[in-house]
Design a protein around this motif. Structure first.
Motif, PDB file in Angstrom:
ATOM      1  N   ARG A 109       6.943  54.435  46.139  1.00  0.00           N
ATOM      2  CA  ARG A 109       6.524  52.996  47.089  1.00  0.00           C
ATOM      3  C   ARG A 109       7.863  52.813  47.047  1.00  0.00           C
ATOM      4  N   PHE A 110       8.615  52.445  46.643  1.00  0.00           N
ATOM      5  CA  PHE A 110       9.641  51.503  47.069  1.00  0.00           C
ATOM      6  C   PHE A 110      10.596  52.092  47.791  1.00  0.00           C
ATOM      7  N   LEU A 111      10.907  53.684  47.895  1.00  0.00           N
ATOM      8  CA  LEU A 111      11.757  53.840  48.644  1.00  0.00           C
ATOM      9  C   LEU A 111      11.141  54.147  50.194  1.00  0.00           C
ATOM     10  N   ASN A 112      10.053  53.991  50.377  1.00  0.00           N
ATOM     11  CA  ASN A 112       8.148  53.135  51.572  1.00  0.00           C
ATOM     12  C   ASN A 112       8.462  52.096  51.935  1.00  0.00           C
ATOM     13  N   SER A 113       9.731  51.845  51.083  1.00  0.00           N
ATOM     14  CA  SER A 113       9.368  50.372  51.699  1.00  0.00           C
ATOM     15  C   SER A 113       8.159  49.253  50.894  1.00  0.00           C
ATOM     16  N   GLU A 114       7.451  49.535  50.769  1.00  0.00           N
ATOM     17  CA  GLU A 114       5.885  49.242  49.761  1.00  0.00           C
ATOM     18  C   GLU A 114       6.046  48.383  48.547  1.00  0.00           C
ATOM     19  N   THR A 115       7.469  48.587  48.483  1.00  0.00           N
ATOM     20  CA  THR A 115       7.467  47.459  47.298  1.00  0.00           C
ATOM     21  C   THR A 115       9.203  47.001  47.373  1.00  0.00           C
ATOM     22  N   ASN A 116       9.689  46.115  46.551  1.00  0.00           N
ATOM     23  CA  ASN A 116      11.068  44.940  46.303  1.00  0.00           C
ATOM     24  C   ASN A 116      11.077  45.862  44.771  1.00  0.00           C
ATOM     25  N   ARG A 117      10.609  46.719  43.890  1.00  0.00           N
ATOM     26  CA  ARG A 117      10.250  46.705  42.266  1.00  0.00           C
ATOM     27  C   ARG A 117      10.661  47.784  41.921  1.00  0.00           C
ATOM     28  N   PHE A 118      12.106  48.309  41.278  1.00  0.00           N
ATOM     29  CA  PHE A 118      12.442  50.043  41.465  1.00  0.00           C
ATOM     30  C   PHE A 118      12.251  49.890  39.552  1.00  0.00           C
ATOM     31  N   GLU A 119      12.279  51.066  38.933  1.00  0.00           N
ATOM     32  CA  GLU A 119      11.279  51.636  37.724  1.00  0.00           C
ATOM     33  C   GLU A 119      11.301  52.776  37.973  1.00  0.00           C
ATOM     34  N   CYS A 120      12.187  52.891  36.924  1.00  0.00           N
ATOM     35  CA  CYS A 120      13.020  54.735  36.269  1.00  0.00           C
ATOM     36  C   CYS A 120      13.146  54.017  35.362  1.00  0.00           C
ATOM     37  N   TRP A 121      11.143  54.605  34.096  1.00  0.00           N
ATOM     38  CA  TRP A 121      11.504  54.345  32.841  1.00  0.00           C
ATOM     39  C   TRP A 121      11.375  56.656  32.712  1.00  0.00           C
ATOM     40  N   ARG A 122      12.110  55.897  30.637  1.00  0.00           N
ATOM     41  CA  ARG A 122      12.620  57.429  30.414  1.00  0.00           C
ATOM     42  C   ARG A 122      12.722  58.844  30.522  1.00  0.00           C
ATOM     43  N   ARG A 123      13.466  58.022  31.513  1.00  0.00           N
ATOM     44  CA  ARG A 123      13.825  60.110  32.497  1.00  0.00           C
ATOM     45  C   ARG A 123      14.638  60.215  31.850  1.00  0.00           C
ATOM     46  N   LYS A 124      15.753  59.964  30.750  1.00  0.00           N
ATOM     47  CA  LYS A 124      16.938  60.942  30.655  1.00  0.00           C
ATOM     48  C   LYS A 124      18.047  60.222  31.516  1.00  0.00           C
ATOM     49  N   VAL A 125      18.068  59.246  32.371  1.00  0.00           N
ATOM     50  CA  VAL A 125      19.882  59.420  33.398  1.00  0.00           C
ATOM     51  C   VAL A 125      20.219  58.485  32.586  1.00  0.00           C
ATOM     52  N   LYS A 126      21.497  59.656  33.063  1.00  0.00           N
ATOM     53  CA  LYS A 126      22.895  59.352  32.070  1.00  0.00           C
ATOM     54  C   LYS A 126      23.630  57.964  33.295  1.00  0.00           C
ATOM     55  N   SER A 127      23.447  59.012  34.819  1.00  0.00           N
ATOM     56  CA  SER A 127      24.621  58.110  35.839  1.00  0.00           C
ATOM     57  C   SER A 127      23.469  57.352  36.926  1.00  0.00           C
ATOM     58  N   LEU A 128      24.076  56.006  37.571  1.00  0.00           N
ATOM     59  CA  LEU A 128      23.381  55.798  38.796  1.00  0.00           C
ATOM     60  C   LEU A 128      23.750  55.787  40.316  1.00  0.00           C
ATOM     61  N   GLY A 129      25.354  56.437  40.182  1.00  0.00           N
ATOM     62  CA  GLY A 129      25.830  56.447  40.699  1.00  0.00           C
ATOM     63  C   GLY A 129      25.855  57.366  42.095  1.00  0.00           C
ATOM     64  N   SER A 130      24.295  58.345  41.523  1.00  0.00           N
ATOM     65  CA  SER A 130      24.176  58.858  42.839  1.00  0.00           C
ATOM     66  C   SER A 130      22.381  58.758  42.407  1.00  0.00           C
ATOM     67  N   VAL A 131      22.016  57.519  42.083  1.00  0.00           N
ATOM     68  CA  VAL A 131      20.000  56.994  42.378  1.00  0.00           C
ATOM     69  C   VAL A 131      20.468  55.911  43.302  1.00  0.00           C
ATOM     70  N   LEU A 132      20.953  54.890  42.623  1.00  0.00           N
ATOM     71  CA  LEU A 132      21.086  53.763  43.652  1.00  0.00           C
ATOM     72  C   LEU A 132      22.071  53.384  45.437  1.00  0.00           C
ATOM     73  N   ARG A 133      21.003  52.811  46.304  1.00  0.00           N
ATOM     74  CA  ARG A 133      22.501  52.843  47.182  1.00  0.00           C
ATOM     75  C   ARG A 133      22.599  51.356  47.641  1.00  0.00           C
ATOM     76  N   GLU A 134      23.856  51.814  48.670  1.00  0.00           N
ATOM     77  CA  GLU A 134      24.042  50.065  49.054  1.00  0.00           C
ATOM     78  C   GLU A 134      22.687  48.927  49.275  1.00  0.00           C
ATOM     79  N   HIS A 135      22.777  49.432  50.542  1.00  0.00           N
ATOM     80  CA  HIS A 135      21.756  48.899  51.601  1.00  0.00           C
ATOM     81  C   HIS A 135      20.171  48.595  50.961  1.00  0.00           C
TER      82      HIS A 135
END
Length: 746
Positions: A172-198
């Motif tokens: 929903r966030f990637l489709n611009s349907e919301t301004n809230r990015f939520e990623c709970w309990r997914r064992k993410v270690k690095s955000l470099g490949s997840v976040l985008r500058e734009h």
């Protein structure tokens, strides 16, 4: 045999079995990564081993498929597990929907599906429903039950659904349907490949609760609109260097990390209201926290802090108002001490620098000096988009709910007024559904039923849609000691209806209406909520009890000093209201941790009605506003963490007794004790605004007075961000008006 849909090809969804040549052609196109082929849909085909192996090879190399449907093909666990193994090898990031249901699968496949979802955030739908029929031991092939398949458990089903819900929220966030990015309990270690500058021009909430993150990339410093920084249960060793540049931050939750100090850069966050740093390694609370003008929630429990008493530190879990007061008093002492007095407080270098800077400001301008930073006031938009439904209810409304395409309003005499949610006209009055006041109306859409309960020891079960204009119902009779039903919820995962009556919670099977179990509490249960796989019960002793599926108490939360009237969930947050002057917002970042994240002040009200939007973006709360002409009861629109967004001005002049939210289009329905029912348009575009003004102001020329519908003038203000069309069936009056205009034109 292939159908063209736009510029892409999809296989027909009919159950007709494909020929060998057609299957060969489909698999060959998938194997050569044909970009015009977006879906493989071959349900009910019973494909051969040869074709299945070829399909697996195609899935492994394909990078463009978005949907796969191989349901009812007799694949068994080994086949389904191999499908997901090949999907993991392919790393196809365009995949959105997978259907492997009715393949004779069991818990083994469930674990593989959960494993696949742990690393693939782009999947929004996986269908895996199955019914294991005769087991091996029952068929007589063996007497050893160890060979029998294990059915899906509630635990693995909850894990799969939780990950799918998380994926849908991110999409929903990637489709611009919301301004809230939520990623709970997914064992993410690095955000470099997840976040985008734009994302910096729109992201307002970044929630990575329950991951393994150790640092944030520098690109996040461009997120200047960010209001919520939620990184609880991670591995952060310190605050990010750029935290002071995110000037819009309002909520920071970094509990259960490895943080050792609170940096001075946080002093620039003039809008900061909540700071949660519990369960870290912080040994000193800096004095600059006392200068933050809007800080009202400070939680520092379970840190090695020795400058305050242990009792004060532990009580900060409830909001930390006493701790904030002591910090401000301590800082003030440095500016009003007796001469030559040395204060006994341990100061850090940041504290000394702060005191020196403030003393310089005091010497330069003693009349205007204040230890507090200047507040920046935020103006909240107001909208009056309220339509009053006619006629008003003859009795006091006690509950309201959106059912199918109508609005059901329960009355104190046990009757229900039924309005059409599209035309706003009164359809019918269902008399004496219950012998006394209706408190709860619960829709179970899966079986097209509505359960109605209130001040009696029975529950009326009625169809959600009337058949041939007839209205029938059946009753579930409770034991005589259950004289009042305070609330009801439906848990689709277990097909159970949970009913709260007195000190007991009753569990009924929604299908056959049988009582499955009873949980007895120590105080009256006033509200129920199903959230994150557990039942939350708000009770008369001010506690929230989180129950296991067995009925045992998993956790007890002392939420208020008196009764908990309402429990509602909006996204991952739980709101609780009592007769105190605040509403508390809770978060459950792990199975063992539940803590308060915000206090929402609602002054002057003894009872707070709250209702969430189903898309998890907003929460609505009624409140009384004193004006020149008397008290009007408006509705406040909040963000999930408690920021006031909008004040919806209503037409109510009496206490609002019920609220409900409906989608498509987004509307809020309210009813007051005087019998007035109102509808609030929550999203407005130019066409909607024009329609509302035309309906409220323009006369219907050429129609008799009896044909003219009664409407209230509707004023429309506020930001017009989205243009959308309201879907509604034309009324008889509109049809007459169309015919009249057609004849006039001729």
């Amino acid at each position: 045999m292939l159908l063209r849909k736009g510029s892409f090809n999809v296989l027909p969804t009919s159950s007709k079995k494909l020929s060998k040549r057609e299957l060969d052609d489909l698999i060959a196109r998938a194997k050569r990564d044909d970009k015009t082929l977006k879906a493989i849909e071959i349900p009910n085909q019973k494909i051969s081993n040869t074709h299945f192996n070829q399909l697996l090879d195609a899935i492994e190399v394909n990078q463009t498929l978005t949907r796969i449907d191989i349901s009812n093909n007799g694949l068994q666990d080994i086949g389904v597990c191999e499908v997901f193994n090949r999907l993991m090898i392919s790393n196809n990031r365009f995949m959105r929907s997978i259907d492997v249901s009715l393949n004779g699968i069991s818990l083994t496949s469930g674990k593989k599906i959960s494993e696949y979802l742990s690393y693939h955030f782009h999947i929004s739908s996986i269908k895996y429903n199955d019914t294991i029929g005769t087991t091996i031991s029952e068929s007589g092939l063996t007497t050893d039950k160890l060979f029998d398949k294990k059915a899906f458990t509630d635990t693995i089903t909850h894990k799969i659904e939780s990950k799918l819900n998380s994926n849908r929220q991110m999409l929903r966030f990637l489709n611009s349907e919301t301004n809230r990015f939520e990623c709970w309990r997914r064992k993410v270690k690095s955000l470099g490949s997840v976040l985008r500058e734009h994302w910096g021009d729109r992201i307002v909430s970044m929630d990575f609760t329950g991951n393994e993150i150790q640092s944030l990339p520098d690109m996040a410093q461009s997120y200047t609109l960010l209001e919520e920084f939620l990184f609880s249960h991670n591995s952060l060793p310190e605050f990010p260097d750029f935290i002071g540049q995110l000037l819009a931050l309002r909520v920071i939750d970094v509990s259960k990390n490895q943080i050792k100090n609170i940096p001075l850069e946080l002093r620039s966050l003039l809008h900061l209201e909540t700071l949660i740093v519990s369960d870290n390694q912080i040994s000193h609370l800096p004095l600059f926290l006392a200068t933050l003008p809007k800080l009202t929630f400070l939680a520092v429990a379970r840190n090695p802090i020795d400058s305050f008493t242990e009792e004060i530190i532990e009580q900060s879990e409830e909001g930390g108002q006493e701790l904030i007061k002591l910090l401000r008093e301590r800082l003030q002492e440095y500016f009003t001490p007796p001469p030559d007095t040395q204060l006994p407080y341990r100061l850090s270098e940041d504290d000394k620098h702060l005191i020196s800077m403030l003393k310089d400001q005091q010497a330069a301008s003693p009349e205007d000096f204040s230890i507090f930073l200047p507040k920046k006031h935020i103006t909240h938009s107001k909208k009056f988009v309220c339509r009053t439904l006619k006629p008003k209810c003859e009795r006091k409304p006690t509950s309201i709910q959106k059912i199918s395409d109508g609005i059901w309003c329960g009355m104190e005499d046990g009757s229900i007024c039924h309005w059409d949610s599209r035309t706003f006209s009164l359809r019918e009055i269902k008399a004496k559904v219950l012998p006394s006041a209706i408190l709860e109306i619960l829709e179970i859409s899966a079986i097209s039923e509505v359960w109605v309960a209130g001040y009696c020891n029975s529950v009326a079960v009625v169809p959600s849609r009337d058949h041939n204009g007839e209205f029938g119902s059946m009753e579930i009779f409770l034991d005589p000691q259950y004289s009042v039903v305070q609330c009801m919820i439906f848990v689709s995962l277990t097909n159970r209806v949970w009913i709260a009556s007195g000190n007991s919670i009753l569990s009924y099977c929604a299908q056959n209406k049988n009582l499955e179990g009873t949980v007895t509490m120590e105080s009256p249960v006033l509200s129920l909520l199903y959230h994150q796989g557990m039942i939350w019960a708000g009770c008369g002793d001010g506690c929230i009890y989180v129950l296991k599926k067995s009925g045992g108490i998993h956790k007890t939360i002392k939420a208020a000093s008196s009764m908990i009237f309402n429990l509602k969930a909006v996204g991952p947050y739980v709101w609780s209201s009592s007769n105190e002057d605040v509403i508390k917002v809770w978060i459950k970042p792990s199975n063992s941790d539940i803590h308060c994240i915000a206090l929402v002040p609602v002054d002057g009200m003894e009872l707070h009605l709250i209702t969430p939007s189903s898309h998890g973006e907003t929460m609505y709360c009624q409140s009384g506003v004193l004006k020149e002409g008397g008290t009007t009861y408006d509705v406040f629109e909040f963000s999930p963490t408690g920021r006031l967004l909008t004040v919806l001005e209503t037409s109510h002049t009496k206490f609002i007794t019920a609220m409900a939210w409906s989608r498509s289009p987004d509307r809020l329905w309210t009813a007051d004790e005087g019998g007035v029912v109102c509808c609030h348009e929550l999203k407005l575009g130019k066409k909607t605004m024009a329609r509302l003004r035309q309906e409220s102001l323009s006369p219907l020329v050429g129609l008799s007075q009896e044909d003219v519908p009664e409407t209230e003038p509707v004023a429309v203000t506020g930001d017009l961000k989205k243009a959308w069309r309201v879907s509604r069936v034309p009324t008889d009056t509109e049809r007459k008006l169309t015919l009249f205009r057609t004849h006039s034109a001729q």
